[in-house]
Motif scaffolding. Structure first.
Motif, short mmCIF file in Angstrom:
data_model
loop_
_atom_site.label_atom_id
_atom_site.label_comp_id
_atom_site.label_asym_id
_atom_site.label_seq_id
_atom_site.Cartn_x
_atom_site.Cartn_y
_atom_site.Cartn_z
N VAL A 163 0.84 -1.20 0.00
CA VAL A 163 0.00 0.00 0.00
C VAL A 163 0.87 1.25 0.00
O VAL A 163 0.62 2.18 -0.74
CB VAL A 163 -0.96 0.01 1.21
N PHE A 164 1.89 1.27 0.87
CA PHE A 164 2.77 2.43 0.90
C PHE A 164 4.16 2.05 1.37
O PHE A 164 4.38 1.03 2.00
CB PHE A 164 2.20 3.55 1.78
N THR A 165 5.12 2.91 1.02
CA THR A 165 6.50 2.81 1.49
C THR A 165 6.86 4.14 2.11
O THR A 165 6.63 5.19 1.50
CB THR A 165 7.47 2.50 0.34
N LEU A 166 7.39 4.11 3.31
CA LEU A 166 7.80 5.33 4.01
C LEU A 166 9.31 5.27 4.18
O LEU A 166 9.84 4.26 4.64
CB LEU A 166 7.11 5.40 5.38
N ARG A 167 9.98 6.34 3.77
CA ARG A 167 11.43 6.43 3.91
C ARG A 167 11.75 7.50 4.94
O ARG A 167 11.44 8.66 4.74
CB ARG A 167 12.07 6.82 2.59
N GLU A 168 12.37 7.06 6.02
CA GLU A 168 12.80 8.00 7.05
C GLU A 168 14.31 8.20 6.92
O GLU A 168 15.03 7.28 6.52
CB GLU A 168 12.45 7.50 8.45
N PRO A 169 14.82 9.39 7.24
CA PRO A 169 16.27 9.61 7.17
C PRO A 169 17.00 8.66 8.11
O PRO A 169 16.54 8.41 9.22
CB PRO A 169 16.45 11.06 7.62
N ASN A 170 18.10 8.11 7.65
CA ASN A 170 18.91 7.23 8.49
C ASN A 170 19.49 8.05 9.63
O ASN A 170 19.76 9.24 9.48
CB ASN A 170 20.03 6.60 7.65
N SER A 171 19.68 7.45 10.78
CA SER A 171 20.14 8.18 11.96
C SER A 171 21.51 8.83 11.76
O SER A 171 21.83 9.80 12.43
CB SER A 171 20.17 7.26 13.18
N CYS A 172 22.32 8.30 10.83
CA CYS A 172 23.64 8.90 10.59
C CYS A 172 23.54 10.18 9.76
O CYS A 172 24.50 10.92 9.65
CB CYS A 172 24.56 7.90 9.91
#
Length: 195
Positions: free
Chosen positions: A107-116
């Protein structure tokens, strides 16, 4: 609470089901459940305090990096998983995927910034041919989900208490999709869905 009727410019945008696309602007209440043994997650109610959705976190389902979105009757709608691995360690973002519980369709893909990387990078969401972005700071209780044109589709608003806040969803937007995105934001920000 319904206040604004669907106009000609706004169309239903079902991603999970047209059942969750109201022709009116809707205000929902999100209440976090305590993190206790076999607990965690949150419940979403309408203005009449009827349960609309529930999200089960890892304290309930027993798996880290996995969430389940249910309707008010307890039927599973979405299975949301963090998809990691070696490749993710080399990229600039972490991926979460939401699958239809019924058909296993993405249904969806969410991309969060990597912690680095910089935490100021926006969180991006793709759902089929549609793209969205999370703007603001979820942990501070002030963020919005906007479409590719920058139009508001949902806003996390006034915190009533530490465990209760408002969620405003625009007409025609799939409320279940928005709550699925909120579930991931809650998890990555150390909220009630995380163990």
């Amino acid at each position: 609470m319904a206040t604004k009727p669907l106009n000609v410019m706004t169309q239903q945008q079902p991603l999970i089901s047209k059942l969750y696309c109201s022709p009116y602007e809707t205000i929902l209440l999100v209440r976090r459940r305590p993190k206790v043994a076999n607990g965690g997650g949150f419940a979403v109610a309408d203005a009449g305090q009827s349960l609309i959705f529930a999200v089960d976190g890892c304290g309930i389902i027993g798996r880290k990096d996995e969430l389940v979105l249910r309707d008010g009757d307890g039927n599973a709608l979405l299975l949301i998983r963090h998809t990691g691995g070696i490749i993710e360690a080399l990229t600039l973002s972490r991926k979460w995927k939401g699958f239809s519980y019924e058909s296993s369709k993405l249904v969806f893909t969410l991309r969060e910034p990597n912690s680095c990387c910089s935490s100021k990078s926006p969180i991006r969401i793709s759902a089929g041919s549609k793209t969205f972005e999370v703007r603001g700071d979820f942990s501070e209780g002030s963020c919005a989900i906007v479409d590719a044109a920058g139009q508001l589709i949902a806003q996390i608003g006034v915190k009533i208490s530490v465990d209760l806040y408002h969620l405003r969803i625009m007409p025609g937007i799939d409320q279940a999709f928005v709550v699925g995105v909120i579930a991931v934001l809650d998890y990555v920000n150390g909220g009630s869905t995380r163990c």
